[in-house]
Design an enzyme around this catalytic site. Sequence first.
Site, PDB file in Angstrom:
ATOM      1  N   GLU A  86      47.420  25.815 -21.687  1.00  0.00           N
ATOM      2  CA  GLU A  86      46.049  25.734 -22.184  1.00  0.00           C
ATOM      3  C   GLU A  86      45.100  26.607 -21.393  1.00  0.00           C
ATOM      4  O   GLU A  86      45.273  26.800 -20.193  1.00  0.00           O
ATOM      5  CB  GLU A  86      45.541  24.300 -22.022  1.00  0.00           C
ATOM      6  CG  GLU A  86      46.244  23.316 -22.882  1.00  0.00           C
ATOM      7  CD  GLU A  86      45.824  21.891 -22.548  1.00  0.00           C
ATOM      8  OE1 GLU A  86      44.702  21.695 -22.044  1.00  0.00           O
ATOM      9  OE2 GLU A  86      46.630  20.996 -22.806  1.00  0.00           O
ATOM     10  N   CYS A 117      38.808  28.974 -17.801  1.00  0.00           N
ATOM     11  CA  CYS A 117      39.657  28.125 -16.955  1.00  0.00           C
ATOM     12  C   CYS A 117      41.102  28.384 -17.364  1.00  0.00           C
ATOM     13  O   CYS A 117      41.481  28.141 -18.509  1.00  0.00           O
ATOM     14  CB  CYS A 117      39.274  26.662 -17.177  1.00  0.00           C
ATOM     15  SG  CYS A 117      40.333  25.526 -16.283  1.00  0.00           S
ATOM     16  N   CYS A 170      53.278  20.533 -13.909  1.00  0.00           N
ATOM     17  CA  CYS A 170      52.892  20.486 -12.501  1.00  0.00           C
ATOM     18  C   CYS A 170      53.774  19.475 -11.769  1.00  0.00           C
ATOM     19  O   CYS A 170      54.169  18.469 -12.333  1.00  0.00           O
ATOM     20  CB  CYS A 170      51.421  20.067 -12.406  1.00  0.00           C
ATOM     21  SG  CYS A 170      50.766  20.124 -10.720  1.00  0.00           S
ATOM     22  N   CYS A 182      49.429  13.980  -9.337  1.00  0.00           N
ATOM     23  CA  CYS A 182      48.152  13.270  -9.183  1.00  0.00           C
ATOM     24  C   CYS A 182      48.028  12.221 -10.294  1.00  0.00           C
ATOM     25  O   CYS A 182      48.262  12.521 -11.466  1.00  0.00           O
ATOM     26  CB  CYS A 182      46.970  14.241  -9.244  1.00  0.00           C
ATOM     27  SG  CYS A 182      46.993  15.449  -7.916  1.00  0.00           S
ATOM     28  N   CYS A 240      45.783  12.795 -13.561  1.00  0.00           N
ATOM     29  CA  CYS A 240      45.836  14.105 -14.215  1.00  0.00           C
ATOM     30  C   CYS A 240      46.885  14.167 -15.317  1.00  0.00           C
ATOM     31  O   CYS A 240      48.031  13.774 -15.117  1.00  0.00           O
ATOM     32  CB  CYS A 240      46.115  15.178 -13.158  1.00  0.00           C
ATOM     33  SG  CYS A 240      46.130  16.837 -13.834  1.00  0.00           S
ATOM     34  N   CYS A 276      42.086  19.396 -18.482  1.00  0.00           N
ATOM     35  CA  CYS A 276      43.389  20.032 -18.316  1.00  0.00           C
ATOM     36  C   CYS A 276      44.561  19.186 -18.785  1.00  0.00           C
ATOM     37  O   CYS A 276      44.663  18.024 -18.487  1.00  0.00           O
ATOM     38  CB  CYS A 276      43.613  20.457 -16.868  1.00  0.00           C
ATOM     39  SG  CYS A 276      42.780  19.470 -15.648  1.00  0.00           S
TER      40      CYS A 276
HETATM   41  N1  SAH Z   1      46.213  21.746  -9.075  1.00  0.00           N
HETATM   42  C1  SAH Z   1      44.876  22.159  -8.787  1.00  0.00           C
HETATM   43  C2  SAH Z   1      44.092  22.689  -9.985  1.00  0.00           C
HETATM   44  C3  SAH Z   1      44.212  21.989 -11.314  1.00  0.00           C
HETATM   45  S1  SAH Z   1      43.235  20.603 -11.653  1.00  0.00           S
HETATM   46  C4  SAH Z   1      44.125  21.056  -8.095  1.00  0.00           C
HETATM   47  O1  SAH Z   1      44.671  19.972  -7.941  1.00  0.00           O
HETATM   48  O2  SAH Z   1      43.009  21.285  -7.628  1.00  0.00           O
HETATM   49  C5  SAH Z   1      41.549  21.033 -11.503  1.00  0.00           C
HETATM   50  C6  SAH Z   1      40.685  19.872 -11.051  1.00  0.00           C
HETATM   51  O3  SAH Z   1      40.594  18.835 -12.045  1.00  0.00           O
HETATM   52  C7  SAH Z   1      41.212  19.199  -9.798  1.00  0.00           C
HETATM   53  O4  SAH Z   1      40.161  18.882  -8.936  1.00  0.00           O
HETATM   54  C8  SAH Z   1      41.843  17.935 -10.360  1.00  0.00           C
HETATM   55  O5  SAH Z   1      42.020  16.970  -9.369  1.00  0.00           O
HETATM   56  C9  SAH Z   1      40.867  17.580 -11.441  1.00  0.00           C
HETATM   57  N2  SAH Z   1      41.366  16.652 -12.457  1.00  0.00           N
HETATM   58  C10 SAH Z   1      42.601  16.514 -12.958  1.00  0.00           C
HETATM   59  N3  SAH Z   1      42.646  15.541 -13.885  1.00  0.00           N
HETATM   60  C11 SAH Z   1      41.405  15.057 -13.988  1.00  0.00           C
HETATM   61  C12 SAH Z   1      40.802  14.029 -14.778  1.00  0.00           C
HETATM   62  N4  SAH Z   1      41.507  13.301 -15.635  1.00  0.00           N
HETATM   63  N5  SAH Z   1      39.488  13.821 -14.595  1.00  0.00           N
HETATM   64  C13 SAH Z   1      38.757  14.556 -13.735  1.00  0.00           C
HETATM   65  N6  SAH Z   1      39.265  15.519 -12.961  1.00  0.00           N
HETATM   66  C14 SAH Z   1      40.580  15.776 -13.085  1.00  0.00           C
END
Ligand code: SAH
Length: 342
Positions: free
Chosen positions: A93, A106, A113, A117, A120, A333
């Site tokens: 995406e 973006c 991944c 997390c 995410c 994302c």
């Molecule tokens: N892997 C990298 C970049 C991808 S995510 C990272 O972890 O930074 C980009 C940002 O979106 C990160 O800060 C991540 O923690 C956040 N993110 C992911 N899922 C999310 C969600 N459901 N709500 C809000 N932020 C989210």
Amino acid sequence: MEKIDILSLSSEELAAEMSSLGEKKFRAAQVFDWLHVKRAVDFQEMTNISLALRTKLSESFYINRLNIVRKLESSVDNTVKYLYELSDGNHIETVLMDYKHGNSLCISTQVGCKMGCRFCASTIAGFKRDLLPSEMLGQIYGAERDSGRKVESLVLMGIGEPLDNYENVVRFLKLLSCPEGKNLSQRHVSLSTCGLVDRIYDLAEYKFGLTLSVSLHASDNERRSQIMPVNNRYDIGELLRACRHYTDKTGRRISFEYAVISGVNDSEADAQALARLLKGMNCHVNLIPVNEIKERDFRSDRSSVQKFMERLEGYGMNVTVRRTLGSDINAACGQLRREYEI
Ligand code: SAH
């Protein structure tokens, strides 16, 4: 012989490859211009190059192309979300956003991944593979071609952990800011990481002008480990040491990302702990209202994000709240890819 991914080559590498085919340097410059400025997707478009050479090129190289298989356009702002299909059938995406200072894109850096997390969507179906530099550039070139809009800033915050695909991301960043190519200033690039400490030290050596965004999301190890497994590998202390080193080395302040999750990390005590943790650092905190994903029950409400921001400001911190764009098209994302692949 396996064909070479020509869009991933620097101008010097392309010149070396073409000289091994017996071609002069200026020819390589012409081809580089066709690829990165005129954005040719087929060697046959390169009309100032002889037919014989075009044929020769297509025997040695391939132009990696991403196909748009779905496109969602927001009706509330100018956000466009693209679902691209890669040449091996995988999907990623990309989101085009309209900010006051121009169009921002973006992009994804991996298919899936490994980081896990909890909040995410990108991580739920696991990891498939790293993206090539050509596939990161292709997200920009594809979005510009489709929308007619020029990408003026870039965030590496889509699917994947950029520093887990370190070599390709560094190669991509160099190609991106190459004067003969897209020529995007690194000042207009943000790279977001969950905190792969070793790679933060490596990246500092390049002294790139980009902004390093670090996803912190909690101010103590116990809570951070619960929502971000990477914290078991590199804890907050190690991470902040690396961040200080990065700032010392590059002169760039760090942007800490903090997703405000109701009842998890948004209390007065959390604000105080965060302020204490980041005290004295050359940094900025970007609060993200957490995007709800149907597989998880994390939530955030507007008023608690606002309250958390005021609390941090009360401690003298530099804070912003990320604007929510494309809320009607699930622009966060990993969400579109998941819907598509299920
Ligand atoms: N892997 C990298 C970049 C991808 S995510 C990272 O972890 O930074 C980009 C940002 O979106 C990160 O800060 C991540 O923690 C956040 N993110 C992911 N899922 C999310 C969600 N459901 N709500 C809000 N932020 C989210």
